[in-house]
Scaffold this active site. Structure first.
Site, PDB file in Angstrom:
ATOM      1  N   HIS A   1      44.195  31.374   0.755  1.00  0.00           N
ATOM      2  CA  HIS A   1      45.333  30.830   0.527  1.00  0.00           C
ATOM      3  C   HIS A   1      45.152  30.365  -1.268  1.00  0.00           C
ATOM      4  O   HIS A   1      46.187  30.353  -2.033  1.00  0.00           O
ATOM      5  CB  HIS A   1      45.381  29.117   1.142  1.00  0.00           C
ATOM      6  CG  HIS A   1      45.849  29.463   2.504  1.00  0.00           C
ATOM      7  ND1 HIS A   1      46.868  29.864   2.831  1.00  0.00           N
ATOM      8  CD2 HIS A   1      45.212  29.012   3.639  1.00  0.00           C
ATOM      9  CE1 HIS A   1      47.257  29.597   4.355  1.00  0.00           C
ATOM     10  NE2 HIS A   1      45.991  29.279   4.735  1.00  0.00           N
TER      11      HIS A   1
ATOM     12  N   GLU B   1      50.003  32.307   4.862  1.00  0.00           N
ATOM     13  CA  GLU B   1      49.244  32.793   5.898  1.00  0.00           C
ATOM     14  C   GLU B   1      48.618  34.154   5.688  1.00  0.00           C
ATOM     15  O   GLU B   1      47.689  34.401   6.279  1.00  0.00           O
ATOM     16  CB  GLU B   1      49.916  32.313   7.222  1.00  0.00           C
ATOM     17  CG  GLU B   1      48.978  32.210   8.464  1.00  0.00           C
ATOM     18  CD  GLU B   1      47.963  31.071   8.275  1.00  0.00           C
ATOM     19  OE1 GLU B   1      48.068  30.187   7.421  1.00  0.00           O
ATOM     20  OE2 GLU B   1      47.000  31.009   9.101  1.00  0.00           O
TER      21      GLU B   1
ATOM     22  N   HIS C   1      39.025  31.776   4.664  1.00  0.00           N
ATOM     23  CA  HIS C   1      40.191  31.598   5.152  1.00  0.00           C
ATOM     24  C   HIS C   1      41.165  30.615   4.018  1.00  0.00           C
ATOM     25  O   HIS C   1      42.207  31.117   3.449  1.00  0.00           O
ATOM     26  CB  HIS C   1      40.604  30.870   6.401  1.00  0.00           C
ATOM     27  CG  HIS C   1      41.924  30.770   6.777  1.00  0.00           C
ATOM     28  ND1 HIS C   1      42.671  31.555   7.739  1.00  0.00           N
ATOM     29  CD2 HIS C   1      42.829  29.600   6.544  1.00  0.00           C
ATOM     30  CE1 HIS C   1      43.863  31.163   7.798  1.00  0.00           C
ATOM     31  NE2 HIS C   1      44.183  30.070   7.320  1.00  0.00           N
ATOM     32  N   GLU C   2      40.466  29.749   3.660  1.00  0.00           N
ATOM     33  CA  GLU C   2      40.992  28.686   2.407  1.00  0.00           C
ATOM     34  C   GLU C   2      40.945  29.578   1.234  1.00  0.00           C
ATOM     35  O   GLU C   2      41.976  29.193   0.277  1.00  0.00           O
ATOM     36  CB  GLU C   2      40.380  27.322   2.608  1.00  0.00           C
ATOM     37  CG  GLU C   2      40.552  26.802   3.814  1.00  0.00           C
ATOM     38  CD  GLU C   2      41.737  26.420   4.468  1.00  0.00           C
ATOM     39  OE1 GLU C   2      42.590  26.591   3.519  1.00  0.00           O
ATOM     40  OE2 GLU C   2      42.038  26.332   5.827  1.00  0.00           O
TER      41      GLU C   2
END
Lengths: 501, 501
Positions: A272, A298, A268-269
């Site tokens: 980003h 997001e 997830h990170e």
């Protein structure tokens, strides 16, 4: 001798905003250090440093000459990215000048007090202790929302949303959320029935030593395209992605009890981080070169976490990586079992632990409640009851206490109202972008199955990352996918992954 | 309503300097991060951040109103620390305004170019490649020295020295260095003879795994009084002590080939750290609250490294700690052998590897040469020859190449002229302060032998650290030891440690 510039006001503004960006970059490093490296006794000195830089940044942005320059620049011959940059400079200036220093000060103070009260209230699972401080935060937020609404020509909630998602439309959110609220409960019901028939997945058994998890995390990040010459991975209690585009700082948390959730947190990170890293180098330091907003941000984390890396193709690849990292053996490590683990759905209480089917319902509840709180239609004291009623209504469960209810998220207590919708708008955008990417290049999914993300990135770079803030979220989505943001791709994705086959 | 302040100008200045201090603290964190954490690709962004904060700090310090405020404050009723603070604010303002922005820019550019050329020249051991860039740095340094000399009413070399050691006297340095130059060669001769008779010490054999060294280093730091809630230990190629007093960042380097030099490196930097940490909290953010200068700073690192921790008492304690850390066994780990290792003396080429007997001779050479370069009495092209002649003269050895000669130190190539004397003045001050401390409290040495540094710190806190910049170096030394800086204690220390008993 150089010819006189035809755009002296824009030139001066761009120089000023580059200076501002450097200060904000420094603030980013200071903040990362505070969360990752700083010894506890350094807190007061750091607060002083950050506050001083914050004031300097604010002064640079709100100095009287900035308004004059913005007016003068509007008459200058600016096109393309420079015109877009002027629009973004105006937007930042409008947000910064809308509030008086006294109100900004009062909000910072009230939020700090409320956040502290929230930590205590959450630990004791007692809303009463934070009710007063939250009321004060909301009172000031209402004042700020009105001030920004007037300057921006928006309704108050939209003015707050605009801080996180520039140009975000409340009417659009209402429409999309209504569609989700109608579509999701029957999908959820069907998924749970199907899941019950299949029985629980097996959990891989450890040990899962932290050094091995760290190595696996770094390998996965590199697989996704993270460049360690321009970034780091470190460990914190609450994972985040910080730093600046040329020096992206990702953090995560490892638990010795398993790798399952840690791995997806890192992915997830990293999503980003890849967005930040993909912002165009030629626009560094200018507002036009920054990430578009929280919806696209997001979308990039969820595109990696939910769309690409929970795909059967990637989970097969992950199965091999995880077995190698931990010496895993047996059917619990099989791709088919990992797939069941990573697509497990549940009517839970906690948003941050929610699966992709139920997550939007958590967000719909929060959006509904924060709009009512802001409008004054819901009294602060009635929040716990309204929360629990909403959970029953939307998810069919009642939180056993406020810690697992209205005290679970920091946002409101920290003064962030208008942020929640971006999580779900991001999930919709992720599905829409991934569908467009794999339609444009059908070999992407098979490549991901081999741990090759270059084809996916080759599509994301020009279509999303490289656009930065040169266009609106909807313009970027329309150019990339043929349509503005909708719920269709997301709902189709859920049905395909959870109900078909 | 508050009564009007009787010191409005000083109040305004103090607020301004607190802001400046916060920016400088932020710059300290950014610099630490660059050396310890930053991935290589982050360099350009970081340079932009640091340059921007540097410009902001300079603007705050040199704004036209600062001169007016300093003049107005001179007529205000300031006493005690506030009067001292005004003196320090004036000094900083004088240094900052003495140079034009154009000269500061030119120096930064020339130093950067020269430092790069120096790295290449040192790698190839060829002075020729850095001769031109160094000439340019020296030309600009001469210009800066003249400008500062005029403003400060000092001779040019003293004006440069004043940047590192406020109030440092060139005549005093000449006198002390003449005394050392006369006294040290016969001492060195006698020590070497005695050492030759005794034969070489044994070296403890490993393995010395880095985690065990890290643990030992942290234990030693804690023993000396380092507070890990207000600081960190990390690893870098070149050890340093950075950060701010409430968050001191020490770095070191571990070599798997042994612990001997690494341990003393950590102790040295911890001495610096204890000084920073001991600066009075009530003067935080003000010039009066900063470390007095490089002489006292170096005195604190050398007091720990040379005076306290090379004492037989502490080496006996260290012997136990090192044995425990590495499972060391045999006579090489005995206190008596460690003592021989840690007091080994040698006519070497390299300053940073020099023992405490020969170190001042290295510094005397550099001071002589930099004064001649600044005055124009020594041409840049003649530096290698003059260096080697000086080494023969002072130390009796001839460097085999320029890498081990005039290319070994970064200082001049980086624009730092006037710094070198502070190393040896610091060594003299360390001996003088340690003698006074142990005379005032004779139990200090025995306590150190038990790993208890609280008695030593109890003396250093009020007598050195707590004075910060409220008095001059000589005032602090006189109050603490009964005399201004001299060479007597240092020479007596050398004779006692190396020739007596």
């Amino acid at each position: 001798m150089t010819a006189a510039s035809a755009t002296p006001a824009a030139d001066a503004l761009e120089a000023r905003f580059r200076r501002l960006s450097a200060i904000e970059g420094a603030l980013g490093v200071l903040s990362w250090d505070r969360l990752v490296m700083m010894p506890p006794g350094g807190g007061d000195a750091r607060a002083e440093q950050s506050a001083t830089l914050g004031v300097l940044a604010h002064e640079i942005l709100t100095a009287p000459e900035v308004g004059d320059l913005l007016e003068a620049a509007a008459a200058e011959p600016l096109a393309g990215w420079r015109a877009a940059n002027l629009r973004e400079m105006k937007r930042r200036h409008a947000h910064a000048t809308a509030l008086s220093s006294a109100l900004v000060d009062a909000m910072a103070r009230a939020s700090a007090k409320s956040e502290t009260a929230w930590r205590a209230a959450r630990a004791e699972s007692s809303f009463a202790g934070v009710r007063g401080p939250l009321g004060e935060v909301l009172r000031l937020t209402r004042e700020a929302a009105s001030a920004k609404a007037e300057v921006l020509g928006l309704e108050p909630y939209a003015a707050l949303l605009d801080q996180y998602e520039p140009g975000g439309s409340v009417a659009r959110i209402e429409g999309l959320f209504a569609e989700l609220e109608a579509a999701l409960p029957p999908i959820l019901e069907a998924v749970l029935e199907r899941q019950a028939r299949a029985g629980d997945p097996e959990m891989p058994t450890g040990p899962f030593p932290v050094p091995a998890q760290r190595g696996l995390a770094r390998d996965i990040m590199a697989t996704l395209g993270f460049d360690f010459t321009h970034g780091r991975l470190d460990e914190t209690l609450h994972p985040f992605c910080g730093g600046v585009p040329d020096d992206v700082r990702v953090t995560t948390r490892f638990s010795e009890s398993g790798f399952v959730s840690g791995v997806m947190g890192v992915i997830h990170e990293t999503g980003h981080a890849l967005y930040e890293r993909g912002l165009p180098a030629e626009w560094r330091g200018l507002p036009v070169g920054e990430a578009r907003g929280m919806v696209l941000h997001e979308s990039q984390s969820l595109l990696m976490e939910m769309q690409a890396c929970r795909s059967p193709e990637f989970l097969a690849h992950l199965s091999g990586m995880a077995r190698a990292a931990f010496g895993g053996d047996g059917s619990a490590w099989d791709p088919s079992n990992l797939r069941r683990i990573y697509t497990h759905v549940e009517r839970g209480f906690i948003r941050v632990e929610a699966d992709e089917v139920t997550y939007p319902l958590h967000v719909i509840l929060r959006t509904r409640l924060e709009r009512a709180l802001l409008a004054g239609d819901l009294a602060v004291g009635d929040l716990p009851g309204a929360w629990n009623a909403g959970m029953r209504d939307l998810l069919g469960v009642t939180p056993p206490d406020d810690t697992r209810g209205c005290l679970q998220d920091i946002h409101w207590y920290d003064g962030a109202v208008g942020y929640f919708p971006t999580y779900t708008l991001g999930a919709l955008a992720a599905a829409q972008l991934f569908a467009a990417a794999t339609a444009a290049d059908p070999a992407i999914v098979e490549a991901i199955g081999r741990g090759d993300f270059t084809r996916l990135l080759a599509w994301l770079r020009p279509n999303v990352h490289g656009k930065a803030s040169s266009a609106t979220t909807d313009e970027i989505l329309t150019a990339a996918t043929g349509a503005p943001l909708g719920a269709g791709a997301f709902l189709a994705h859920l049905k395909r992954r959870y109900l078909d086959g």
